[in-house]
Design an enzyme around this catalytic site. Structure first.
Site, PDB file in Angstrom:
ATOM      1  N   VAL A  12     -24.363  98.918  49.560  1.00 19.98           N
ATOM      2  CA  VAL A  12     -24.280 100.294  49.042  1.00 19.98           C
ATOM      3  C   VAL A  12     -25.397 101.158  49.647  1.00 19.98           C
ATOM      4  O   VAL A  12     -25.149 102.284  50.110  1.00 19.98           O
ATOM      5  CB  VAL A  12     -24.346 100.298  47.501  1.00 19.98           C
ATOM      6  CG1 VAL A  12     -24.447 101.717  46.965  1.00 19.98           C
ATOM      7  CG2 VAL A  12     -23.127  99.589  46.910  1.00 19.98           C
ATOM      8  N   ARG A  86     -19.408  95.627  34.715  1.00 21.78           N
ATOM      9  CA  ARG A  86     -20.681  96.255  35.118  1.00 21.78           C
ATOM     10  C   ARG A  86     -21.767  95.893  34.121  1.00 21.78           C
ATOM     11  O   ARG A  86     -22.926  95.721  34.466  1.00 21.78           O
ATOM     12  CB  ARG A  86     -20.506  97.772  35.211  1.00 21.78           C
ATOM     13  CG  ARG A  86     -19.551  98.153  36.329  1.00 21.78           C
ATOM     14  CD  ARG A  86     -19.338  99.649  36.432  1.00 21.78           C
ATOM     15  NE  ARG A  86     -18.416  99.967  37.497  1.00 21.78           N
ATOM     16  CZ  ARG A  86     -17.105 100.113  37.318  1.00 21.78           C
ATOM     17  NH1 ARG A  86     -16.567  99.984  36.126  1.00 21.78           N
ATOM     18  NH2 ARG A  86     -16.327 100.396  38.349  1.00 21.78           N
ATOM     19  N   VAL A 116     -27.671 104.717  41.281  1.00 23.78           N
ATOM     20  CA  VAL A 116     -26.354 104.202  41.660  1.00 23.78           C
ATOM     21  C   VAL A 116     -26.133 102.800  41.079  1.00 23.78           C
ATOM     22  O   VAL A 116     -25.018 102.442  40.703  1.00 23.78           O
ATOM     23  CB  VAL A 116     -26.224 104.134  43.211  1.00 23.78           C
ATOM     24  CG1 VAL A 116     -24.843 103.663  43.619  1.00 23.78           C
ATOM     25  CG2 VAL A 116     -26.527 105.487  43.842  1.00 23.78           C
ATOM     26  N   PRO A 119     -25.237  98.580  35.476  1.00 23.27           N
ATOM     27  CA  PRO A 119     -24.353  99.598  34.921  1.00 23.27           C
ATOM     28  C   PRO A 119     -25.027 100.978  34.988  1.00 23.27           C
ATOM     29  O   PRO A 119     -26.039 101.209  34.335  1.00 23.27           O
ATOM     30  CB  PRO A 119     -24.152  99.153  33.465  1.00 23.27           C
ATOM     31  CG  PRO A 119     -25.316  98.251  33.156  1.00 23.27           C
ATOM     32  CD  PRO A 119     -25.783  97.684  34.452  1.00 23.27           C
ATOM     33  N   VAL A 120     -24.461 101.848  35.815  1.00 26.35           N
ATOM     34  CA  VAL A 120     -25.145 103.084  36.212  1.00 26.35           C
ATOM     35  C   VAL A 120     -25.509 103.981  35.023  1.00 26.35           C
ATOM     36  O   VAL A 120     -26.576 104.600  35.019  1.00 26.35           O
ATOM     37  CB  VAL A 120     -24.310 103.843  37.279  1.00 26.35           C
ATOM     38  CG1 VAL A 120     -22.972 104.299  36.759  1.00 26.35           C
ATOM     39  CG2 VAL A 120     -25.085 105.007  37.842  1.00 26.35           C
ATOM     40  N   ASP A 121     -24.653 104.025  33.999  1.00 26.38           N
ATOM     41  CA  ASP A 121     -24.929 104.946  32.881  1.00 26.38           C
ATOM     42  C   ASP A 121     -26.159 104.499  32.085  1.00 26.38           C
ATOM     43  O   ASP A 121     -26.998 105.323  31.711  1.00 26.38           O
ATOM     44  CB  ASP A 121     -23.709 105.033  31.958  1.00 26.38           C
ATOM     45  CG  ASP A 121     -22.469 105.515  32.701  1.00 26.38           C
ATOM     46  OD1 ASP A 121     -22.604 106.407  33.549  1.00 26.38           O
ATOM     47  OD2 ASP A 121     -21.370 105.001  32.438  1.00 26.38           O
ATOM     48  N   ARG A 149     -11.724 108.617  43.217  1.00 21.55           N
ATOM     49  CA  ARG A 149     -10.638 107.630  43.219  1.00 21.55           C
ATOM     50  C   ARG A 149      -9.352 108.243  42.674  1.00 21.55           C
ATOM     51  O   ARG A 149      -8.264 108.011  43.217  1.00 21.55           O
ATOM     52  CB  ARG A 149     -11.045 106.414  42.372  1.00 21.55           C
ATOM     53  CG  ARG A 149     -12.015 105.514  43.114  1.00 21.55           C
ATOM     54  CD  ARG A 149     -12.511 104.363  42.282  1.00 21.55           C
ATOM     55  NE  ARG A 149     -13.288 103.454  43.130  1.00 21.55           N
ATOM     56  CZ  ARG A 149     -14.206 102.615  42.682  1.00 21.55           C
ATOM     57  NH1 ARG A 149     -14.492 102.543  41.397  1.00 21.55           N
ATOM     58  NH2 ARG A 149     -14.855 101.826  43.532  1.00 21.55           N
ATOM     59  N   HIS A 173     -18.733 105.341  33.343  1.00 20.16           N
ATOM     60  CA  HIS A 173     -18.304 104.732  34.611  1.00 20.16           C
ATOM     61  C   HIS A 173     -17.922 103.298  34.257  1.00 20.16           C
ATOM     62  O   HIS A 173     -18.697 102.366  34.413  1.00 20.16           O
ATOM     63  CB  HIS A 173     -19.437 104.771  35.638  1.00 20.16           C
ATOM     64  CG  HIS A 173     -19.091 104.076  36.927  1.00 20.16           C
ATOM     65  ND1 HIS A 173     -17.986 104.393  37.679  1.00 20.16           N
ATOM     66  CD2 HIS A 173     -19.694 103.052  37.589  1.00 20.16           C
ATOM     67  CE1 HIS A 173     -17.930 103.610  38.739  1.00 20.16           C
ATOM     68  NE2 HIS A 173     -18.952 102.777  38.704  1.00 20.16           N
ATOM     69  N   THR A 219     -17.660  96.783  46.854  1.00 17.80           N
ATOM     70  CA  THR A 219     -17.233  98.164  47.128  1.00 17.80           C
ATOM     71  C   THR A 219     -18.450  98.918  47.652  1.00 17.80           C
ATOM     72  O   THR A 219     -19.534  98.756  47.110  1.00 17.80           O
ATOM     73  CB  THR A 219     -16.731  98.897  45.866  1.00 17.80           C
ATOM     74  OG1 THR A 219     -17.851  99.190  45.017  1.00 17.80           O
ATOM     75  CG2 THR A 219     -15.712  98.096  45.095  1.00 17.80           C
TER      76      THR A 219
HETATM   77  P1  NAD Z   1     -26.264  94.020  47.484  1.00 17.87           P
HETATM   78  O1  NAD Z   1     -26.448  92.711  46.799  1.00 17.87           O
HETATM   79  O2  NAD Z   1     -25.564  94.091  48.784  1.00 17.87           O
HETATM   80  O3  NAD Z   1     -27.692  94.701  47.693  1.00 17.87           O
HETATM   81  C1  NAD Z   1     -28.646  94.825  46.706  1.00 17.87           C
HETATM   82  C2  NAD Z   1     -29.987  94.996  47.391  1.00 17.87           C
HETATM   83  O4  NAD Z   1     -30.977  95.269  46.380  1.00 17.87           O
HETATM   84  C3  NAD Z   1     -30.450  93.751  48.158  1.00 17.87           C
HETATM   85  O5  NAD Z   1     -30.723  94.099  49.508  1.00 17.87           O
HETATM   86  C4  NAD Z   1     -31.709  93.315  47.424  1.00 17.87           C
HETATM   87  O6  NAD Z   1     -32.703  92.718  48.257  1.00 17.87           O
HETATM   88  C5  NAD Z   1     -32.178  94.653  46.843  1.00 17.87           C
HETATM   89  N1  NAD Z   1     -33.141  94.518  45.756  1.00 17.87           N
HETATM   90  C6  NAD Z   1     -33.082  93.705  44.693  1.00 17.87           C
HETATM   91  N2  NAD Z   1     -34.178  93.874  43.932  1.00 17.87           N
HETATM   92  C7  NAD Z   1     -34.903  94.851  44.516  1.00 17.87           C
HETATM   93  C8  NAD Z   1     -36.149  95.484  44.192  1.00 17.87           C
HETATM   94  N3  NAD Z   1     -36.844  95.145  43.107  1.00 17.87           N
HETATM   95  N4  NAD Z   1     -36.612  96.441  45.011  1.00 17.87           N
HETATM   96  C9  NAD Z   1     -35.914  96.795  46.131  1.00 17.87           C
HETATM   97  N5  NAD Z   1     -34.757  96.217  46.478  1.00 17.87           N
HETATM   98  C10 NAD Z   1     -34.261  95.267  45.691  1.00 17.87           C
HETATM   99  O7  NAD Z   1     -25.556  94.952  46.403  1.00 17.87           O
HETATM  100  P2  NAD Z   1     -24.712  96.290  46.711  1.00 17.87           P
HETATM  101  O8  NAD Z   1     -23.313  95.918  46.974  1.00 17.87           O
HETATM  102  O9  NAD Z   1     -25.462  97.111  47.701  1.00 17.87           O
HETATM  103  O10 NAD Z   1     -24.735  96.989  45.268  1.00 17.87           O
HETATM  104  C11 NAD Z   1     -25.933  97.568  44.782  1.00 17.87           C
HETATM  105  C12 NAD Z   1     -25.723  98.114  43.372  1.00 17.87           C
HETATM  106  O11 NAD Z   1     -24.829  99.240  43.432  1.00 17.87           O
HETATM  107  C13 NAD Z   1     -25.079  97.122  42.399  1.00 17.87           C
HETATM  108  O12 NAD Z   1     -25.721  97.195  41.142  1.00 17.87           O
HETATM  109  C14 NAD Z   1     -23.638  97.602  42.310  1.00 17.87           C
HETATM  110  O13 NAD Z   1     -23.018  97.220  41.121  1.00 17.87           O
HETATM  111  C15 NAD Z   1     -23.869  99.097  42.402  1.00 17.87           C
HETATM  112  N6  NAD Z   1     -22.675  99.913  42.697  1.00 17.87           N
HETATM  113  C16 NAD Z   1     -22.560 101.060  41.999  1.00 17.87           C
HETATM  114  C17 NAD Z   1     -21.467 101.874  42.185  1.00 17.87           C
HETATM  115  C18 NAD Z   1     -21.347 103.135  41.366  1.00 17.87           C
HETATM  116  O14 NAD Z   1     -20.297 103.797  41.382  1.00 17.87           O
HETATM  117  N7  NAD Z   1     -22.373 103.532  40.652  1.00 17.87           N
HETATM  118  C19 NAD Z   1     -20.470 101.518  43.126  1.00 17.87           C
HETATM  119  C20 NAD Z   1     -20.637 100.334  43.853  1.00 17.87           C
HETATM  120  C21 NAD Z   1     -21.749  99.520  43.630  1.00 17.87           C
END
Ligand code: NAD
Length: 273
Positions: A12, A86, A116, A119-121, A149, A173, A219
């Site tokens: 993300v 989430r 982001v 759970p974002v909320d 979406r 969300h 995603t």
């Molecule tokens: P990912 O596992 O690919 O990446 C997460 C990253 O966070 C990793 O690189 C990890 O090293 C890093 N990390 C962990 N702890 C950390 C810290 N203390 N400091 C700095 N970095 C740290 O995950 P992703 O697919 O990139 O998803 C990230 C988040 O986004 C998840 O929580 C996912 O659920 C969320 N997400 C939100 C939405 C939304 O609509 N809000 C949509 C998609 C994903």
């Protein structure tokens, strides 16, 4: 100079950096992660893009980059796996969020902070409390993604360009999200769907994230361009109405409502009834 710091170089975070770099909405984007190897690799890969594509400089950052950033995007934390909600991520990601917010606060930043991580909320509420920045400067992406979406789904169903559709989704969300059917318009005219169609469309949007996770594990493209749209409204000071999650310290979580986003973050809220 316009600057963004993205915390979390996972799919993300890196994809958000990539889309904001392509759109040239900032002069510089710093990418921060506890996994040095990963952030280095993502920065290299993005920087190796064809030189004429973008003037934006992408670099590996540290928390110190937050000090003079206009926008900070927090994407760090674990992501959902097949079958997880989430809310299953709450304990792990709350801890991560707390640590990140402590680091950000130490920089005395006055940036707009966009949460982001899921759970974002709930996490947007935690971040706002922790960072204690003026109202409107910390919020979550909330239902902005669910809204895109729904627009994408309707565009496909009706064979219309997405730009001709307005279809706001607000609330959580997650499963408690609400489609504002009274505000749905196609080519500026009220939409005409049966109750059955509305129910199915709302269900498809709720399920969209998990359907993608079942297909490819994660995603990231949809949320990355959502982040880019929100950051553009702030950095270019082009007020836009988005369904972001608005922190509320009297509640356990922030909920999304339509808000005008501009240079100072949320500048106007439109609560739904
Ligand atoms: P990912 O596992 O690919 O990446 C997460 C990253 O966070 C990793 O690189 C990890 O090293 C890093 N990390 C962990 N702890 C950390 C810290 N203390 N400091 C700095 N970095 C740290 O995950 P992703 O697919 O990139 O998803 C990230 C988040 O986004 C998840 O929580 C996912 O659920 C969320 N997400 C939100 C939405 C939304 O609509 N809000 C949509 C998609 C994903």
């Amino acid at each position: 100079m316009k600057k963004i710091t993205v915390i979390g170089a996972g799919l993300v975070g890196a994809t958000s950096v990539y889309s904001m770099m392509l759109k040239e909405i900032a002069d510089e984007i710093a990418l921060v992660d506890i996994d040095d190897k990963r952030s280095n690799a993502e920065v290299w890969d993005i920087r190796h893009g064809f030189p004429e594509i973008s003037k934006t400089i992408v670099k590996k950052g540290t928390y110190q980059d937050c000090a003079d950033s206009d926008v900070i995007v927090i994407t760090a934390g674990v992501a959902r796996k097949v079958g997880e909600s989430r809310n299953d991520l709450l304990i792990k990601n709350s801890k991560i969020m707390e640590g990140i917010c402590t680091e950000i606060k130490n920089t005395n930043t006055n940036a707009i902070v966009v949460v982001v991580s899921n759970p974002v909320d709930v996490l947007a509420n935690h971040a706002a409390k922790f960072l204690d920045l003026p109202k409107g400067r910390v919020f979550g992406t909330g239902c902005t993604l669910d809204t895109s979406r729904m627009v994408a789904l309707l565009a496909e169903k009706l064979n219309k360009p997405a730009s001709s559709i307005n279809a706001p989704v607000v609330g959580e969300h997650g499963d408690e999200q609400i489609v504002l059917w009274d505000e749905v318009t196609i080519d500026g005219k009220p939409a005409n769907f049966t109750e059955e169609e509305k129910k199915q469309l709302a269900e498809d949007v709720k399920r969209a994230g998990m359907t993608i996770i079942e297909g490819k594990g994660k995603t990231y493209y949809g949320i990355a361009t959502t982040v880019c749209a929100i950051a553009s409204a702030v950095l270019l000071d082009r007020p836009m109405k988005y369904a972001v999650s608005v922190p509320n310290q009297n509640e356990e979580k922030a909920l999304s409502m339509l808000c005008t986003i501009a240079k100072d973050g949320i500048i106007e809220e439109f609560p739904y009834k």
